[in-house]
Design a protein around this motif. Structure first.
Motif, short mmCIF file in Angstrom:
data_model
loop_
_atom_site.label_atom_id
_atom_site.label_comp_id
_atom_site.label_asym_id
_atom_site.label_seq_id
_atom_site.Cartn_x
_atom_site.Cartn_y
_atom_site.Cartn_z
N ARG A 1 -86.23 0.71 -74.10
CA ARG A 1 -86.37 1.07 -72.69
C ARG A 1 -87.70 0.52 -72.16
NH1 ARG A 1 -84.07 4.11 -69.11
NH2 ARG A 1 -82.61 5.04 -70.56
N THR A 2 -87.67 -0.01 -70.96
CA THR A 2 -88.89 -0.56 -70.38
C THR A 2 -89.90 0.56 -70.13
OG1 THR A 2 -87.97 -0.30 -68.18
CG2 THR A 2 -87.61 -2.40 -69.27
N ASN A 3 -91.17 0.21 -70.06
CA ASN A 3 -92.21 1.22 -69.90
C ASN A 3 -92.63 1.40 -68.44
OD1 ASN A 3 -93.60 -1.10 -69.41
ND2 ASN A 3 -94.98 -0.96 -71.16
N THR A 4 -91.86 0.80 -67.52
CA THR A 4 -92.15 1.02 -66.11
C THR A 4 -91.85 2.48 -65.77
OG1 THR A 4 -91.65 -1.25 -65.51
CG2 THR A 4 -91.56 0.37 -63.76
N ALA A 5 -92.83 3.15 -65.20
CA ALA A 5 -92.68 4.58 -64.91
C ALA A 5 -91.59 4.80 -63.88
CB ALA A 5 -94.01 5.15 -64.42
N LEU A 6 -90.80 5.84 -64.10
CA LEU A 6 -89.75 6.18 -63.15
C LEU A 6 -90.35 6.49 -61.79
CD1 LEU A 6 -86.82 6.80 -62.42
CD2 LEU A 6 -87.14 9.10 -63.37
N LEU A 7 -91.56 7.04 -61.77
CA LEU A 7 -92.19 7.37 -60.49
C LEU A 7 -92.37 6.12 -59.63
CD1 LEU A 7 -93.50 9.43 -58.61
CD2 LEU A 7 -95.67 9.03 -59.81
N ALA B 1 -72.52 11.23 -53.46
CA ALA B 1 -73.05 12.07 -54.53
C ALA B 1 -73.72 11.22 -55.60
CB ALA B 1 -71.94 12.91 -55.15
N LYS B 2 -73.38 9.94 -55.65
CA LYS B 2 -74.02 9.02 -56.60
C LYS B 2 -75.19 8.34 -55.90
CE LYS B 2 -71.77 6.69 -59.52
NZ LYS B 2 -70.92 5.71 -60.24
N ASP B 3 -76.19 9.14 -55.61
CA ASP B 3 -77.36 8.68 -54.86
C ASP B 3 -78.47 8.35 -55.84
OD1 ASP B 3 -79.71 8.49 -53.39
OD2 ASP B 3 -79.07 9.97 -51.91
N PRO B 4 -78.82 7.08 -56.01
CA PRO B 4 -79.85 6.72 -57.00
C PRO B 4 -81.23 7.24 -56.67
CG PRO B 4 -79.27 4.82 -55.66
CD PRO B 4 -78.30 5.89 -55.32
N VAL B 5 -81.54 7.38 -55.39
CA VAL B 5 -82.85 7.89 -54.99
C VAL B 5 -82.96 9.36 -55.33
CG1 VAL B 5 -84.47 8.17 -53.09
CG2 VAL B 5 -83.00 6.15 -53.17
N LEU B 6 -81.94 10.13 -54.97
CA LEU B 6 -81.92 11.56 -55.27
C LEU B 6 -81.89 11.79 -56.79
CD1 LEU B 6 -81.77 14.50 -54.38
CD2 LEU B 6 -79.29 14.25 -54.19
N PHE B 7 -81.15 10.95 -57.50
CA PHE B 7 -81.06 11.08 -58.96
C PHE B 7 -82.43 10.91 -59.60
CE2 PHE B 7 -80.48 9.48 -63.26
CZ PHE B 7 -79.50 10.31 -63.77
N ALA B 8 -83.17 9.90 -59.16
CA ALA B 8 -84.50 9.65 -59.71
C ALA B 8 -85.45 10.80 -59.36
CB ALA B 8 -85.05 8.33 -59.17
N ARG B 9 -85.36 11.28 -58.13
CA ARG B 9 -86.22 12.39 -57.71
C ARG B 9 -85.97 13.62 -58.56
NH1 ARG B 9 -88.87 14.05 -52.82
NH2 ARG B 9 -88.95 16.33 -52.68
N THR B 10 -84.69 13.95 -58.77
CA THR B 10 -84.33 15.11 -59.58
C THR B 10 -84.80 14.95 -61.02
OG1 THR B 10 -82.38 15.50 -58.19
CG2 THR B 10 -82.41 16.55 -60.35
N ALA B 11 -84.65 13.74 -61.57
CA ALA B 11 -85.08 13.48 -62.94
C ALA B 11 -86.58 13.66 -63.10
CB ALA B 11 -84.66 12.07 -63.36
N LEU B 12 -87.35 13.23 -62.11
CA LEU B 12 -88.80 13.35 -62.15
C LEU B 12 -89.22 14.82 -62.14
CD1 LEU B 12 -89.79 10.51 -59.66
CD2 LEU B 12 -90.45 10.62 -62.08
#
Length: 351
Positions: A15-21, A274-285
Motif C-alpha cells: 500500500r502506498t504511504n500517501t496519507a488518506l488525509l 451511497a458510493k460516495d468516495p469523499v464521504l467514505f474517506a471522511r468516515t474512514a479518517l
C-alpha cells in the motif's frame, strides 16, 4: 478490485504511504470546485451552453493524478475538470476559463470542454467521445524515443469503450511497448444510456488484455484502492508495458448540468450516491482516529473559501477582446486574417 491472471503486474504491491488525509483533501477540493462550477453555470456566467460535472468520480481523478510526475502528459474528456485540478491546476485560472475570461488557461477560448495546458502536460480536453485517446499514443512514442521516462495517460468515460479509436490506440501502444495508461472512468452511464444497455461484456479490462496490456478493474469507492492499483499499472507503464485501468464509480448528476436524469429512478440514484468516495474517506479518517471531525470540518471550510474565491476572481476577470480570437491559432509570424467587412470594402473600392 477485479484483476486477471493474465496481467503481468503483481497483486501483492505494498500500500502506498500517501496519507488518506491528503487524498481526502484533494478529493474535497475537486468536489467543491465542481459545485462552484455548477453555481457559475446556473448564474449564467459560464461560457457556452453545456457543462459536465464529475461529482462522484473524485477518487478516479485523485487516485491516478496523484501518481503523475513532472514531464508526464495526459488527455481528458468533456468531464475533466477534476482530473486537471488533481494534477495541480490553478482553480482560479480554471474557473476563469470556464467563464470564458481572458485570464483563463486558454484565454477564454477553450471553455469547460477544451481546457489545455502544456506546462502541466495537459494535452487537451476533448468533447468528442474518445477523441483525446490517440494523442497519448503519440506522446508515449515521443517519450520512448527521447528516453524521457515519462508516461502519458488517457482519461475517458465508459461511453468511449464502444469507440474503435480506443482499440487502435491500445493495439499500437502494445505493439510499440509504449509508456501509456488508458483510464476508463466507468460512471455507469454514457449520456442517458446505462452501461448494460450499451455492452454485453461489462468486464471492461478484459478487452485490454486481448491486446496484451496490463489491465485491471477497481472499485472507486476507496481512493486508496484506486491509487494502489494505479501504482502497479503506472510503474509497469514507465518500464514500457502499457496498461488499462477501469474505475467503477457513479455519476451523481445528469450527463450535463441541466439534465434531470429522467432515465434514472430515484432508487438507482440513491444506491449510486451511497458510493460516495469523499464521504467514505471522511468516515474512514474519523473511525480510524487519524482525524477528528472538527479537523475535517476546518479543512472543508478552508476549501470552501478557496473555491468561493474562484467565482469572485472569474467575475472580476476581463472579457477577451474580439481581436484576440486569432491568437494561438496562427503562427506568431503570420498576419492575422483580414476581416470580411474590410475585405468587401477594399474590393468595392477597387483596391
Amino acid at each position: 478490485m477485479t484483476t486477471s491472471p493474465a496481467t503481468a503486474v503483481a497483486d501483492t504491491a505494498p500500500r502506498t504511504n500517501t496519507a488518506l488525509l491528503e487524498l481526502y483533501r484533494e478529493m474535497r477540493r475537486v468536489r467543491t470546485f465542481e459545485e462552484r462550477v455548477g453555481e457559475l453555470f446556473v448564474r449564467g456566467q459560464s461560457a457556452g451552453s453545456m457543462l459536465h460535472l464529475s461529482i462522484g468520480e473524485e477518487s478516479a481523478a485523485v487516485g491516478v493524478a496523484s501518481l503523475m510526475k513532472d514531464g508526464d502528459t495526459f488527455t481528458t474528456h468533456h468531464r475533466g475538470h477534476g482530473i486537471f485540478l488533481a494534477r495541480g491546476a490553478d482553480p482560479k485560472r480554471m474557473m476563469a476559463e470556464i467563464g470564458g475570461k481572458e485570464e483563463g488557461y486558454c484565454h477564454g477560448k477553450g471553455g469547460s470542454m477544451h481546457i489545455a495546458d502544456m506546462g502541466l502536460g495537459h494535452l487537451g480536453a476533448n468533447a468528442i467521445v474518445g477523441g483525446g485517446i490517440p494523442a497519448v499514443v503519440g506522446a508515449g512514442l515521443a517519450s520512448k524515443r527521447e528516453g524521457k521516462g515519462a508516461i502519458s495517460v488517457a482519461f475517458f468515460g465508459d461511453g468511449a469503450m464502444q469507440q474503435g479509436i480506443l482499440y487502435e490506440s491500445m493495439n499500437m501502444a502494445a505493439l510499440w511497448d509504449l509508456p501509456v495508461l488508458f483510464v476508463c472512468i466507468n460512471n455507469q452511464y454514457g449520456m442517458g444510456t446505462r452501461i448494460e444497455q450499451a455492452t454485453k461484456g461489462r468486464a471492461l479490462h478484459e478487452r485490454a488484455l486481448a491486446f496484451g496490456l496490463n489491465a485491471e478493474t477497481v472499485d472507486g469507492l476507496d481512493v486508496r484502492e484506486v491509487r494502489d492499483t494505479a501504482t502497479r499499472l503506472i510503474d509497469a507503464a514507465r518500464g514500457g508495458k502499457p496498461g488499462f485501468l477501469a474505475i467503477e464509480c457513479y455519476r451523481f448528476f445528469g450527463h450535463a448540468r441541466m439534465d434531470k436524469s429522467p432515465y434514472r429512478s430515484e432508487e438507482d440514484e440513491a444506491q449510486g450516491r451511497a458510493k460516495d468516495p469523499v464521504l467514505f474517506a471522511r468516515t474512514a479518517l474519523i473511525e480510524s482516529g487519524e482525524s477528528a471531525e472538527t479537523e475535517l470540518d476546518g479543512i472543508d471550510a478552508d476549501i470552501g473559501a478557496e473555491m468561493d474565491a474562484t467565482i469572485d476572481f472569474t467575475i472580476a476577470c476581463k472579457e477577451p477582446q474580439l481581436g484576440s480570437m486569432f491568437r494561438d491559432v496562427y503562427a506568431p509570424d503570420q498576419p492575422e486574417p483580414e476581416a470580411v467587412a474590410t475585405r468587401i470594402d477594399r474590393i468595392l473600392a477597387g483596391e
